[in-house]
Write an enzyme that holds these catalytic residues in place. Structure first.
Site, PDB file in Angstrom:
ATOM      1  N   SER A 296       0.799  -1.225   0.000  1.00 30.09           N
ATOM      2  CA  SER A 296       0.000   0.000   0.000  1.00 30.09           C
ATOM      3  C   SER A 296       0.835   1.280   0.000  1.00 30.09           C
ATOM      4  CB  SER A 296      -0.945   0.006   1.206  1.00 30.09           C
ATOM      5  OG  SER A 296      -0.214  -0.139   2.400  1.00 30.09           O
TER       6      SER A 296
ATOM      7  N   HIS B 272      -0.473   4.479   7.416  1.00 31.66           N
ATOM      8  CA  HIS B 272       0.240   5.116   6.291  1.00 31.66           C
ATOM      9  C   HIS B 272       0.659   6.549   6.560  1.00 31.66           C
ATOM     10  CE1 HIS B 272      -2.448   1.938   4.670  1.00 31.66           C
ATOM     11  NE2 HIS B 272      -1.320   1.589   4.065  1.00 31.66           N
TER      12      HIS B 272
ATOM     13  N   ASP C 250      -3.149   7.935   8.149  1.00 29.57           N
ATOM     14  CA  ASP C 250      -4.108   7.068   8.832  1.00 29.57           C
ATOM     15  C   ASP C 250      -3.354   6.143   9.784  1.00 29.57           C
ATOM     16  OD1 ASP C 250      -2.985   5.030   7.316  1.00 29.57           O
ATOM     17  OD2 ASP C 250      -4.722   4.769   5.997  1.00 29.57           O
TER      18      ASP C 250
END
Ligand SMILES: *[C@@H]1O[C@H](CO)[C@@H](O)[C@H](O)[C@H]1NC(C)=O
Ligand SMILES: *[C@@H]1O[C@H](CO)[C@@H](O)[C@H](O)[C@H]1NC(C)=O
Length: 366
Positions: free
Chosen positions: A44, A334, A331
């Site tokens: 990600s 991340h 978040d």
């Protein structure tokens, strides 16, 4: 274009022109780009939308408030308030961001400037990411790349494809999810392997996949280590003093040691050039002197709810901070766009403090 010129002046027009040429006139662009293409592998931290095409995946970011700082405030599948490391790296190379592989299914010709196979939630090991139901493991990413290579051979001929790949950048940012999976309570892999065995398995699997990339034609690889992931909000919230998860950081750094040694071995065996990014060191430095880089919040996530905004992920119901540039974390897992940008600067042109044995700019000039 006329609008951009009249509003912003000549400087902008030049930049805009280069951009247009990059998408339409490859011969002109080649002169400007640092490499013909960037092939992106990973999780990600560099996913630019592959998971949008996985209907069952629950590792997604194609909804607000992700993308709040992206052009037009658009969620794109990037796990970020704006752009991520894949975007910044491509930009530095003078290339467009490589599009998600899954967005190209059915198109006869992959873009000659690169493809992204990165997929949020997955890892080096096939068993990583099961909790997200669907994502693309590194093994599968390499298999997809070999299909792209088949198409390159058709387009450029066998020797043309080899030359193209030998000058291209292969960027691999992966490994964090393998640790999150191992250190989750009730994880099955933690019953099967000791942490040291698991780390060794990650490194040996990585080596096997790297050799497959080499056999297809990769000659220049940028490999990122795993960051100080014990310090991300989702881990800190489990600690009464909001400190980092010491065990997770310990094994991440053990893995990085093994990875570095493996890269050096692979270079000796095959002559494959590499640039290793010590993202762990860069993160620790960031936590030690955040104010140097303009950050005031290193623990609390910008977007989320609850303790450290890490009890609930960044979903439309969550609140998000107005001062994104002062937060290290977007978040619970991340970083913010600002951190992605900072780390891409290091990746591309940083010193040996964090780039070993060279940075990406030097790697591309080899
Ligand atoms: C992992 O999955 C790939 C398919 O994506 C398969 O080819 C490979 O054998 C698997 N590796 C292991 C160790 O099971
Ligand atoms: C929690 O954080 C403290 C530092 O604030 C650290 O000393 C301790 O080891 C951490 N606990 C765990 C389980 O990592």
């Amino acid at each position: 274009m006329a609008v951009a010129t009249s509003v912003n002046g000549g400087g902008t027009m030049t930049a805009f022109l280069v951009c247009i040429l990059m998408f339409t006139g490859f011969s002109v662009c080649k002169a400007q780009a640092a490499a013909p293409a960037v092939y992106m592998f990973g999780d990600s931290l560099v996913d630019v939308g592959n998971n949008n095409y996985l209907p069952l995946s629950i590792a997604k970011a194609d909804f607000p408030h992700n993308g709040v700082d992206f052009p037009a405030g658009k969620p794109t599948g990037r796990f970020s308030n704006g752009m991520n490391a894949a975007d910044f790296l491509a930009k530095k190379m003078g290339l467009p961001t490589s599009p998600p592989y899954l967005s190209l299914i059915g198109s006869a010709k992959p873009p000659i400037t690169g493809v992204s196979f990165a997929s949020g939630g997955c890892g080096i090991l096939n068993s990583t990411g099961d909790q997200f139901i669907q994502c693309i493991s590194l093994s599968q990413q390499v298999e997809y790349f070999s299909l792209v290579n088949d198409q390159l051979v058709k387009q450029l001929g066998p020797s043309g494809a080899q030359v193209h790949l030998s000058k291209s950048l292969f960027a691999i940012v992966i490994g964090s999810n393998d640790f999150f999976t191992y250190f989750t309570t009730g994880s099955t892999v933690s019953i099967k392997y000791t942490p040291q065995q698991y780390v060794d398995l990650m490194v040996s699997t990585f080596k096997r996949l790297l050799k497959m990339l080499y056999n297809i034609g990769a000659r220049k690889v940028m490999v990122s280590g795993v960051g100080a992931i014990g310090c991300c909000p989702v881990q800190r919230k489990e600690n009464k003093t909001s400190g980092c998860n010491v065990g997770l950081n310990y094994w991440s750094s053990k893995y990085n040691d093994g990875l570095k040694a493996m890269l050096q071995d692979t270079k000796s065996e095959l002559g494959m050039n590499y640039a290793y990014f010590d993202i762990y060191g860069a993160m620790v430095n960031l936590f030690q002197e955040p104010q140097t880089y303009g950050f005031t919040e290193i623990k609390v996530a910008c977007c989320g709810l609850g303790n450290l905004n890490a009890d609930v992920p960044c979903i439309p119901l969550s609140s998000y901070c107005s001062n994104r540039r002062s937060h290290v974390f977007w978040d619970l897992y991340h970083p913010t766009e600002t951190v992605y940008s900072l780390f891409s600067d290091i990746l591309y042109s940083g010193s040996q403090q964090y780039m070993f044995p060279m940075n990406v700019e030097q790697l591309l000039a080899v």
